[in-house]
Design an enzyme around this catalytic site. Structure first.
Site, PDB file in Angstrom:
ATOM      1  N   ASP A 139      -6.213  16.885   3.496  1.00 37.81           N
ATOM      2  CA  ASP A 139      -6.675  15.581   3.942  1.00 37.81           C
ATOM      3  C   ASP A 139      -7.115  14.835   2.698  1.00 37.81           C
ATOM      4  O   ASP A 139      -7.957  15.323   1.938  1.00 37.81           O
ATOM      5  CB  ASP A 139      -7.839  15.727   4.930  1.00 37.81           C
ATOM      6  N   ASN A 147      -6.524   2.094   0.153  1.00 41.07           N
ATOM      7  CA  ASN A 147      -5.836   1.002   0.845  1.00 41.07           C
ATOM      8  C   ASN A 147      -6.639  -0.291   0.768  1.00 41.07           C
ATOM      9  O   ASN A 147      -6.083  -1.369   0.539  1.00 41.07           O
ATOM     10  CB  ASN A 147      -5.575   1.354   2.304  1.00 41.07           C
ATOM     11  N   ASP A 156       0.734   3.549   0.094  1.00 46.41           N
ATOM     12  CA  ASP A 156       2.018   4.180   0.435  1.00 46.41           C
ATOM     13  C   ASP A 156       2.567   4.964  -0.759  1.00 46.41           C
ATOM     14  O   ASP A 156       3.107   6.055  -0.603  1.00 46.41           O
ATOM     15  CB  ASP A 156       3.034   3.129   0.879  1.00 46.41           C
ATOM     16  N   GLU A 182      -3.197  10.235   6.320  1.00 47.15           N
ATOM     17  CA  GLU A 182      -3.299  10.892   5.016  1.00 47.15           C
ATOM     18  C   GLU A 182      -3.421  12.400   5.149  1.00 47.15           C
ATOM     19  O   GLU A 182      -3.874  13.072   4.227  1.00 47.15           O
ATOM     20  CB  GLU A 182      -4.486  10.317   4.235  1.00 47.15           C
TER      21      GLU A 182
END
Length: 190
Positions: A139, A147, A156, A182
């Protein structure tokens, strides 16, 4: 059993050809010197009519073959080729759709659906043979901040780079997958 029209025409032409061959054979056997008694004029006329009928039957069977049977066979062959091409295209498209359905579009790793099925299969198989299965779950901490700070395009790219690392450092029989967002996982047998 139901015959197609081309099969019926073929049987008809074959029958006409066989009848014509029989008539010609009979006419020729009547005219062999020393084998048959001398023919009178009526027998010659009958033999001439038999040869004429045999030639007419051969002509009819040739016309039927050239103008009816051959075009139908060509059409059936073209249709069969079209169906074979369509089947090949559909099969390739089906394989592609299956690949798309089991692959994460962003990272190129396997997706959650594939991972769940593969994990269940590995666990069943390795339980049966009493061998260990490793499971790694990743994770990415604070990914939302990436982001928010740098934008989704950078986020991305981070996901793609993590996926590339997983591809580079897993064995060919390991399964690396993106579970969503993620979260990533690797199933590592033995």
């Amino acid at each position: 059993m139901r015959f197609k029209s081309v099969e019926i025409m073929f049987i008809l032409c074959s029958t006409l050809g066989a009848i014509a061959a029989g008539l010609l054979y009979y006419a020729i056997s009547l005219n062999i010197p020393g084998q048959a008694p001398a023919l009178d004029e009526a027998s010659h006329a009958t033999m001439g009519r038999m040869v004429y009928v045999a030639m007419a039957l051969i002509s009819v069977s040739l016309v039927l073959g050239v103008f009816l049977i051959f075009p139908q066979i060509r059409n059936q062959t073209k249709e069969q080729n079209r169906l074979q091409d369509m089947t090949e295209r559909l099969s390739a498209r089906s394989d592609n759709m299956e690949q798309v359905a089991l692959t994460d579009g962003l990272t190129g790793l396997q997706n959650r659906r594939y991972f769940d099925d593969a994990l269940a299969q590995y666990l069943d198989e390795f339980k049966r043979i009493q061998k260990p299965v490793g499971l790694i779950v990743l994770d990415l901490d604070h990914f939302k901040m990436v982001n928010d700070t740098h934008g989704h395009d950078v986020g991305d790219e981070v996901l793609r780079q993590v996926a590339q690392c997983l591809k580079n450092f897993t064995r060919f029989h390991d399964i690396a997958a993106r579970l969503g967002g993620e979260d990533f996982a690797v199933v590592a047998p033995n």
